[in-house]
Structures are given as C-alpha cells and as structure tokens.
Design an enzyme around this catalytic site. Structure first.
Site, PDB file in Angstrom:
ATOM      1  N   ARG A 263       0.854  -1.189   0.000  1.00  0.00           N
ATOM      2  CA  ARG A 263       0.000   0.000   0.000  1.00  0.00           C
ATOM      3  C   ARG A 263       0.890   1.241   0.000  1.00  0.00           C
ATOM      4  O   ARG A 263       2.016   1.209   0.502  1.00  0.00           O
ATOM      5  CB  ARG A 263      -0.876   0.029   1.247  1.00  0.00           C
ATOM      6  CG  ARG A 263      -1.949  -1.016   1.289  1.00  0.00           C
ATOM      7  CD  ARG A 263      -2.753  -0.922   2.593  1.00  0.00           C
ATOM      8  NE  ARG A 263      -3.734  -1.974   2.670  1.00  0.00           N
ATOM      9  CZ  ARG A 263      -3.510  -3.170   3.221  1.00  0.00           C
ATOM     10  NH1 ARG A 263      -2.340  -3.434   3.770  1.00  0.00           N
ATOM     11  NH2 ARG A 263      -4.461  -4.074   3.230  1.00  0.00           N
TER      12      ARG A 263
ATOM     13  N   LYS B  69      -1.943   0.106   7.801  1.00  0.00           N
ATOM     14  CA  LYS B  69      -3.392  -0.111   7.890  1.00  0.00           C
ATOM     15  C   LYS B  69      -3.758  -1.208   8.879  1.00  0.00           C
ATOM     16  O   LYS B  69      -4.647  -1.035   9.708  1.00  0.00           O
ATOM     17  CB  LYS B  69      -3.968  -0.454   6.514  1.00  0.00           C
ATOM     18  CG  LYS B  69      -5.466  -0.673   6.535  1.00  0.00           C
ATOM     19  CD  LYS B  69      -6.013  -0.960   5.160  1.00  0.00           C
ATOM     20  CE  LYS B  69      -7.518  -1.175   5.232  1.00  0.00           C
ATOM     21  NZ  LYS B  69      -8.083  -1.440   3.915  1.00  0.00           N
TER      22      LYS B  69
ATOM     23  N   HIS C 258      -4.187   3.321  -5.023  1.00  0.00           N
ATOM     24  CA  HIS C 258      -4.192   1.849  -5.030  1.00  0.00           C
ATOM     25  C   HIS C 258      -3.829   1.258  -6.389  1.00  0.00           C
ATOM     26  O   HIS C 258      -3.660   0.051  -6.515  1.00  0.00           O
ATOM     27  CB  HIS C 258      -5.563   1.315  -4.590  1.00  0.00           C
ATOM     28  CG  HIS C 258      -5.707   1.235  -3.113  1.00  0.00           C
ATOM     29  ND1 HIS C 258      -5.296   0.149  -2.384  1.00  0.00           N
ATOM     30  CD2 HIS C 258      -6.203   2.111  -2.226  1.00  0.00           C
ATOM     31  CE1 HIS C 258      -5.545   0.352  -1.110  1.00  0.00           C
ATOM     32  NE2 HIS C 258      -6.089   1.544  -0.985  1.00  0.00           N
TER      33      HIS C 258
ATOM     34  N   ARG D 191      -0.576  -0.937  -6.415  1.00  0.00           N
ATOM     35  CA  ARG D 191      -0.807  -2.222  -5.729  1.00  0.00           C
ATOM     36  C   ARG D 191      -1.658  -3.140  -6.609  1.00  0.00           C
ATOM     37  O   ARG D 191      -1.386  -4.330  -6.748  1.00  0.00           O
ATOM     38  CB  ARG D 191      -1.473  -1.942  -4.389  1.00  0.00           C
ATOM     39  CG  ARG D 191      -1.838  -3.148  -3.555  1.00  0.00           C
ATOM     40  CD  ARG D 191      -2.366  -2.633  -2.208  1.00  0.00           C
ATOM     41  NE  ARG D 191      -3.095  -3.616  -1.450  1.00  0.00           N
ATOM     42  CZ  ARG D 191      -2.563  -4.450  -0.566  1.00  0.00           C
ATOM     43  NH1 ARG D 191      -1.257  -4.434  -0.359  1.00  0.00           N
ATOM     44  NH2 ARG D 191      -3.303  -5.295   0.108  1.00  0.00           N
TER      45      ARG D 191
ATOM     46  N   HIS E 278      -6.126 -10.480   2.115  1.00  0.00           N
ATOM     47  CA  HIS E 278      -7.572 -10.457   1.906  1.00  0.00           C
ATOM     48  C   HIS E 278      -8.185 -11.741   2.461  1.00  0.00           C
ATOM     49  O   HIS E 278      -7.546 -12.783   2.447  1.00  0.00           O
ATOM     50  CB  HIS E 278      -7.903 -10.357   0.421  1.00  0.00           C
ATOM     51  CG  HIS E 278      -7.574  -9.038  -0.189  1.00  0.00           C
ATOM     52  ND1 HIS E 278      -7.484  -8.846  -1.553  1.00  0.00           N
ATOM     53  CD2 HIS E 278      -7.314  -7.828   0.360  1.00  0.00           C
ATOM     54  CE1 HIS E 278      -7.190  -7.589  -1.813  1.00  0.00           C
ATOM     55  NE2 HIS E 278      -7.073  -6.948  -0.662  1.00  0.00           N
TER      56      HIS E 278
ATOM     57  N   TYR F 169     -10.791  -6.900  -6.717  1.00  0.00           N
ATOM     58  CA  TYR F 169      -9.847  -5.839  -6.382  1.00  0.00           C
ATOM     59  C   TYR F 169      -8.867  -5.579  -7.521  1.00  0.00           C
ATOM     60  O   TYR F 169      -8.568  -4.440  -7.849  1.00  0.00           O
ATOM     61  CB  TYR F 169      -9.100  -6.223  -5.092  1.00  0.00           C
ATOM     62  CG  TYR F 169      -8.113  -5.200  -4.600  1.00  0.00           C
ATOM     63  CD1 TYR F 169      -8.535  -4.070  -3.907  1.00  0.00           C
ATOM     64  CD2 TYR F 169      -6.754  -5.376  -4.809  1.00  0.00           C
ATOM     65  CE1 TYR F 169      -7.627  -3.138  -3.444  1.00  0.00           C
ATOM     66  CE2 TYR F 169      -5.832  -4.445  -4.343  1.00  0.00           C
ATOM     67  CZ  TYR F 169      -6.281  -3.330  -3.664  1.00  0.00           C
ATOM     68  OH  TYR F 169      -5.370  -2.408  -3.211  1.00  0.00           O
TER      69      TYR F 169
END
Length: 181
Positions: A41, A64, A129, A132, A155, A164
C-alpha cells in the site's frame, strides 16, 4: 469512494518507467517501481527507508493492519533501486518530500503524481491503489495463483481479491463483447 483500476498494458508501464527514469528527480520513478513490484500500500511504501531496501528481506509493520510483513523483493528490482539510492543515508526515507528534512512524501502528493501520469498516458480510474492493483493484476496473470495473491494482499476472500485487481471486470467485459442474441 472512487474505485481505481490497475494499469493493464505492459507497454504503457514501460513507457511510464522510461519517462519517470529520464526526469531529473528520480523520486517518482522509485515510487512507481516499488509500487508495481511489491504490492505494498502507498502508506507502507512511504514509510520505507534506504536501510530497508539494503536487506535481503523487507520487514515492515503495515500501517493499515498493524500486521508484521516480511518478504523478499525481486533481486533485480532491488538491485536497480539501490543504484538510485547509492550515497543516501540509511535513515533517509526512500520517497522523500521536498519540504522539510527527511520527511516522507504525503499520500495526497502521491495521488497528484499518479493523476499527472494518468493524464499524460490517457489512463482513467487511477489513484493510490493503482500501483498495488497493477502488481496484483500481473502477479495473477503470470501465476493464476489467487490463494497466494490473497495471502500477499491479506484479503479474506479470493473473490474480493479477483474483484480488487480487476479480473472479474475483465471477465465481464470479455463476455459482454462476445454476447449477442
């Protein structure tokens, strides 16, 4: 919240890298290269210091999730990055702000950098994002190992990971292009 996409075209990626490399300030190139080659990230990339890239394994605590992460970066990428960091102090942030002494770049500035790249190359739905997701997209295209990518991205659901990185959207787009009644 705006949904961003990976950069799917390898030719555009090569052009961006060449363009960023040719600029006087290599900071943006380092940001792009680390982002598309690690899957980190933005918040984690901005915390990297020169000493972190000198080690065989990257060790970090994700901003995060607060989870510890350890992985080996591609040795060719790591070696190239280190050539650009030669002579810099171990405690320096890799992606430094031009304001203040040894301050990391802010997320808002990385967004501006990526939006400028997007505009120049005609890319849409680009944001922090994107790097990533680009890593994830090409990792999946090469390996088709969604379980490993899910683990890398931390995830909980493989379907989320596919969504994603834009694979589900690619599949839908291909199906609708072929569909005809």
């Amino acid at each position: 919240m705006k949904f961003v996409q990976p950069i799917r075209d390898p030719e555009i990626i090569r052009a961006i890298k060449k363009d960023l490399k040719s600029q006087k300030d290599i900071r943006n190139y380092l940001l792009f290269e680390i982002g598309i080659n690690t899957g980190l990230r933005i918040s984690d990339i901005l915390q990297l210091r020169v000493k972190d890239l000198k080690k065989k394994y990257l060790y970090l605590i994700e901003v995060k999730t607060k989870k510890q992460k350890q992985f080996e970066m591609n040795p060719h990428v790591r070696k190239e990055l280190l050539t650009y960091l030669e002579g810099r102090d171990d405690e320096e942030f890799v992606i430094k702000s031009r304001q203040g002494v040894n301050k990391p770049l802010k997320r808002s500035m990385t967004y501006k950098i990526l939006r400028k790249i997007a505009k120049k190359y005609g890319l849409e739905q680009i944001g922090n994002h994107t790097l990533r997701k680009t890593y994830g997209y090409f990792f999946y295209q090469e390996t088709h190992d969604i379980a490993m990518l899910q683990k890398i991205f931390n995830h909980s659901d493989p379907q989320f990971t596919l969504r994603y990185i834009g694979i589900i959207q690619d599949t839908i787009n291909e199906a609708t292009k072929r569909f005809r009644i």
